[in-house]
Design a protein around this motif. Structure first.
Motif, PDB file in Angstrom:
ATOM      1  N   ALA A  84       0.859  -1.192   0.000  1.00  0.00           N
ATOM      2  CA  ALA A  84       0.000   0.000   0.000  1.00  0.00           C
ATOM      3  C   ALA A  84       0.889   1.234   0.000  1.00  0.00           C
ATOM      4  CB  ALA A  84      -0.907  -0.006   1.224  1.00  0.00           C
ATOM      5  N   PHE A 157      -3.894   1.883  -3.047  1.00  0.00           N
ATOM      6  CA  PHE A 157      -2.973   1.214  -3.958  1.00  0.00           C
ATOM      7  C   PHE A 157      -2.922   1.859  -5.329  1.00  0.00           C
ATOM      8  CE2 PHE A 157      -4.569  -1.762  -0.881  1.00  0.00           C
ATOM      9  CZ  PHE A 157      -3.423  -2.404  -0.439  1.00  0.00           C
ATOM     10  N   VAL A 164      -5.828  -5.979  -6.153  1.00  0.00           N
ATOM     11  CA  VAL A 164      -5.534  -6.308  -4.753  1.00  0.00           C
ATOM     12  C   VAL A 164      -6.720  -7.023  -4.124  1.00  0.00           C
ATOM     13  CG1 VAL A 164      -5.012  -5.357  -2.474  1.00  0.00           C
ATOM     14  CG2 VAL A 164      -3.934  -4.376  -4.502  1.00  0.00           C
TER      15      VAL A 164
END
Length: 182
Positions: A84, A157, A164
């Motif tokens: 992240a 992200f 993800v």
């Protein structure tokens, strides 16, 4: 820092977050004494969560193996972690009863309503919305909230959020397979 990243990747969770040290925390004391720190946050207080437990146990064994502390065969993770680029807590804009719409691990879009905050007579007095597109990596579960309290921890992200989200679902199924109902 590279060794710490290698150990975090060995732990094998779907999301990694390089968090700042909090003043007065155990992490701060460890770092001040020259220790590297990995923090695995999962599950919920006062509850057993099989996915979180299995992920934690397997992750610790993988890190011990990566450090050369054990020889035991440890299953390799089939997933590569996403890192992240930042995270934030979304906070309550009013005090009241929470009616939530999203769960831990959910992908949320910028502007999406995460929860309503209602008064004692059921009237809507506030809403909690996502500031950016991301994945919910932490949340409070208490049905009452005070104005300003942290409610949803969202990891960001960039353009990879959907990838993800799918990655997290695959990891969950590989650790604790869904059993068919009878």
């Amino acid at each position: 820092m590279k060794k710490q990243k290698r150990l975090a990747e060995a732990f094998a969770v779907p999301v990694l977050l390089n968090a700042n040290i909090r003043d007065g925390s155990l992490r701060e004391a460890a770092v001040n004494n020259g220790a590297r720190v990995l923090l695995f946050e999962a599950g919920e207080a006062l509850r057993f969560d099989e996915l979180s437990i299995q992920t934690g146990v397997k992750g610790v064994l993988r890190v011990l193996k990566a450090l050369g502390m054990i020889r035991k065969r440890v299953s390799k993770s089939k997933t590569e972690p996403f890192i992240a680029n930042r995270s934030d807590w979304t906070r309550a804009d009013a005090s009241g009863f929470v009616k939530e719409y999203v769960q831990l691990g959910s992908m949320v879009e910028k502007g999406e309503i995460l929860a309503d905050i209602n008064g004692p007579l059921g009237n809507n007095i506030g809403q909690v919305t996502s500031n950016r597109t991301g994945i919910i990596i932490g949340k409070q579960n208490i049905p009452l909230v005070q104005e300003g309290e942290a409610m949803y921890h969202i990891a960001y992200f960039g353009d990879n959020a959907e990838e993800v989200f799918e990655h997290i679902e695959i990891m969950q199924e590989s650790i604790v397979p869904v059993e068919p109902s009878m």
